[in-house]
Design a protein around this motif. Structure first.
Motif, mmCIF file in Angstrom:
data_model
loop_
_atom_site.group_PDB
_atom_site.id
_atom_site.type_symbol
_atom_site.label_atom_id
_atom_site.label_comp_id
_atom_site.label_asym_id
_atom_site.label_seq_id
_atom_site.Cartn_x
_atom_site.Cartn_y
_atom_site.Cartn_z
ATOM 1 N N VAL A 35 8.670 7.426 12.028
ATOM 2 C CA VAL A 35 7.646 6.399 11.942
ATOM 3 C C VAL A 35 7.460 6.042 10.485
ATOM 4 C CG1 VAL A 35 5.224 5.842 12.352
ATOM 5 C CG2 VAL A 35 6.509 7.143 14.033
ATOM 6 N N ILE A 36 7.525 4.766 10.191
ATOM 7 C CA ILE A 36 7.442 4.289 8.820
ATOM 8 C C ILE A 36 6.186 3.439 8.674
ATOM 9 C CG2 ILE A 36 8.570 2.840 7.081
ATOM 10 C CD1 ILE A 36 11.204 3.525 8.493
ATOM 11 N N PHE A 37 5.462 3.641 7.604
ATOM 12 C CA PHE A 37 4.311 2.817 7.301
ATOM 13 C C PHE A 37 4.750 1.798 6.271
ATOM 14 C CE2 PHE A 37 2.601 6.694 8.931
ATOM 15 C CZ PHE A 37 1.607 6.255 9.782
ATOM 16 N N GLU A 38 4.928 0.552 6.706
ATOM 17 C CA GLU A 38 5.451 -0.487 5.827
ATOM 18 C C GLU A 38 4.383 -1.111 4.949
ATOM 19 O OE1 GLU A 38 9.166 -2.687 7.579
ATOM 20 O OE2 GLU A 38 7.420 -2.947 8.836
ATOM 21 N N ASN A 39 3.162 -1.128 5.399
ATOM 22 C CA ASN A 39 2.112 -1.753 4.617
ATOM 23 C C ASN A 39 0.807 -1.022 4.890
ATOM 24 O OD1 ASN A 39 0.585 -3.059 6.842
ATOM 25 N ND2 ASN A 39 2.535 -4.087 7.155
ATOM 26 N N THR A 44 3.822 0.657 11.934
ATOM 27 C CA THR A 44 4.893 -0.059 12.612
ATOM 28 C C THR A 44 5.622 0.855 13.580
ATOM 29 O OG1 THR A 44 6.495 0.465 10.918
ATOM 30 C CG2 THR A 44 5.231 -1.558 10.621
ATOM 31 N N GLU A 45 6.431 0.239 14.415
ATOM 32 C CA GLU A 45 7.249 0.993 15.350
ATOM 33 C C GLU A 45 8.383 1.678 14.598
ATOM 34 O OE1 GLU A 45 8.963 -2.942 14.651
ATOM 35 O OE2 GLU A 45 6.977 -2.324 15.269
ATOM 36 N N LYS A 46 9.095 2.530 15.276
ATOM 37 C CA LYS A 46 10.237 3.208 14.661
ATOM 38 C C LYS A 46 11.261 2.177 14.222
ATOM 39 C CE LYS A 46 9.678 7.502 17.117
ATOM 40 N NZ LYS A 46 10.299 8.578 17.835
ATOM 41 N N GLN A 47 11.778 2.353 13.014
ATOM 42 C CA GLN A 47 12.693 1.377 12.437
ATOM 43 C C GLN A 47 14.146 1.782 12.708
ATOM 44 O OE1 GLN A 47 11.870 -1.506 10.985
ATOM 45 N NE2 GLN A 47 9.750 -1.086 11.462
ATOM 46 N N THR A 48 14.634 1.438 13.871
ATOM 47 C CA THR A 48 16.019 1.745 14.206
ATOM 48 C C THR A 48 16.876 0.488 14.185
ATOM 49 O OG1 THR A 48 15.507 1.502 16.542
ATOM 50 C CG2 THR A 48 15.398 3.721 15.624
ATOM 51 N N ILE A 55 10.639 -6.235 4.301
ATOM 52 C CA ILE A 55 10.426 -5.391 3.132
ATOM 53 C C ILE A 55 9.142 -5.868 2.462
ATOM 54 C CG2 ILE A 55 11.318 -4.707 0.871
ATOM 55 C CD1 ILE A 55 14.127 -5.365 1.946
ATOM 56 N N TYR A 56 8.220 -4.934 2.189
ATOM 57 C CA TYR A 56 6.977 -5.271 1.510
ATOM 58 C C TYR A 56 7.045 -4.807 0.058
ATOM 59 C CZ TYR A 56 5.235 -6.357 6.122
ATOM 60 O OH TYR A 56 5.075 -6.915 7.355
ATOM 61 N N PHE A 57 6.567 -5.643 -0.849
ATOM 62 C CA PHE A 57 6.660 -5.386 -2.279
ATOM 63 C C PHE A 57 5.287 -5.118 -2.882
ATOM 64 C CE2 PHE A 57 10.488 -7.604 -1.268
ATOM 65 C CZ PHE A 57 11.435 -7.136 -2.157
ATOM 66 N N SER A 58 5.302 -4.467 -4.038
ATOM 67 C CA SER A 58 4.079 -4.292 -4.814
ATOM 68 C C SER A 58 3.714 -5.626 -5.452
ATOM 69 C CB SER A 58 4.287 -3.252 -5.915
ATOM 70 O OG SER A 58 4.613 -2.006 -5.366
ATOM 71 N N LYS A 59 2.492 -5.722 -5.903
ATOM 72 C CA LYS A 59 2.006 -6.976 -6.482
ATOM 73 C C LYS A 59 2.838 -7.377 -7.695
ATOM 74 C CE LYS A 59 -2.246 -9.343 -7.335
ATOM 75 N NZ LYS A 59 -3.682 -9.287 -7.250
ATOM 76 N N LYS A 60 3.291 -8.627 -7.692
ATOM 77 C CA LYS A 60 4.101 -9.251 -8.748
ATOM 78 C C LYS A 60 5.364 -8.452 -9.077
ATOM 79 C CE LYS A 60 0.503 -11.957 -10.836
ATOM 80 N NZ LYS A 60 -0.161 -12.390 -12.041
ATOM 81 N N LEU A 63 10.932 -5.164 -7.301
ATOM 82 C CA LEU A 63 11.658 -3.908 -7.095
ATOM 83 C C LEU A 63 11.601 -3.506 -5.626
ATOM 84 C CD1 LEU A 63 10.448 -1.903 -10.220
ATOM 85 C CD2 LEU A 63 12.596 -3.160 -9.917
ATOM 86 N N ILE A 64 12.765 -3.213 -5.069
ATOM 87 C CA ILE A 64 12.854 -2.833 -3.655
ATOM 88 C C ILE A 64 12.387 -1.384 -3.513
ATOM 89 C CG2 ILE A 64 14.404 -2.531 -1.688
ATOM 90 C CD1 ILE A 64 16.260 -4.595 -3.128
ATOM 91 N N PRO A 65 11.394 -1.128 -2.651
ATOM 92 C CA PRO A 65 10.932 0.252 -2.456
ATOM 93 C C PRO A 65 12.063 1.154 -1.952
ATOM 94 C CG PRO A 65 9.392 -1.315 -1.492
ATOM 95 C CD PRO A 65 10.615 -2.091 -1.885
ATOM 96 N N LYS A 66 12.008 2.437 -2.310
ATOM 97 C CA LYS A 66 13.068 3.402 -1.981
ATOM 98 C C LYS A 66 13.365 3.456 -0.489
ATOM 99 C CE LYS A 66 13.696 5.413 -6.073
ATOM 100 N NZ LYS A 66 14.747 4.897 -6.879
ATOM 101 N N GLN A 67 12.334 3.522 0.352
ATOM 102 C CA GLN A 67 12.574 3.634 1.793
ATOM 103 C C GLN A 67 13.283 2.402 2.339
ATOM 104 O OE1 GLN A 67 9.524 3.410 0.447
ATOM 105 N NE2 GLN A 67 8.227 2.005 1.600
ATOM 106 N N ASP A 68 13.069 1.248 1.718
ATOM 107 C CA ASP A 68 13.736 0.033 2.172
ATOM 108 C C ASP A 68 15.162 -0.070 1.640
ATOM 109 O OD1 ASP A 68 11.637 -1.057 3.758
ATOM 110 O OD2 ASP A 68 10.569 -1.501 1.906
#
Length: 159
Positions: A35-39, A44-48, A55-60, A63-68
């Motif tokens: 189970v991944i928490f995207e935001n 969210t559901e399991k990401q299979t 992909i959700y990004f930090s403000k401004k 950089l792609i988050p590690k899990q993505d």
């Protein structure tokens, strides 16, 4: 003169650990594999499925988050093996002061995802990029701004 044979013994110690969840003092704490928490606003559901995700990004940030990065690697591997597929990259942003700044931020995010895929052997003709700024943002409230800092990935057959 006597020669003594010495046997050297290599001892391997396997260290294992276990994680134990206690029911006290957090009875509602559960561990769910996959189970991944995207935001910060929704679980969210399991990401299979690698054919469509966000992909959700930090403000401004672009950089792609590690899990993505792990999911994007799966996309790159799929596209490398299936040259008859393409990826649609749709980038969004709402944290700029002007519409022009939002478009620029979303363009940088789409370029970063494209760069990642190109580095991992995806052909340029398999990549389609769109960047919208805040023109297609479903949530206009401050509380949901994180949902609008996103890149949507969609895999589909070329044609």
């Amino acid at each position: 003169m006597h020669l003594y044979k010495t046997n050297k013994v290599l001892v391997c110690i396997l260290l294992t650990y276990t994680v134990q969840y206690l029911s006290l003092p957090f009875p509602d704490l559960l561990a769910e594999e996959g189970v991944i928490f995207e935001n910060p606003y929704k679980k969210t559901e399991k990401q299979t499925d690698v054919t469509q995700f966000t992909i959700y990004f930090s403000k401004k940030s672009n950089l792609i988050p590690k899990q993505d990065q792990v999911r994007l690697q799966s996309v790159a591997d799929f596209l490398y093996r299936n040259r008859n597929y393409e990826v649609m990259i749709s980038a969004h942003a709402v944290e700029g002061k002007t519409n022009k700044e939002n478009v620029l931020i979303s363009e940088k995010r789409s370029l970063e995802v494209e760069r990642f895929l190109l580095i991992h052997s995806v052909e340029p003709n398999q990549i389609r990029r769109l960047f919208f700024g805040n023109s297609k943002s479903p949530n206009q409230t401050k509380e949901h701004e994180a949902l609008n800092r996103r890149v949507e990935i969609l895999l589909k057959p070329i044609g």
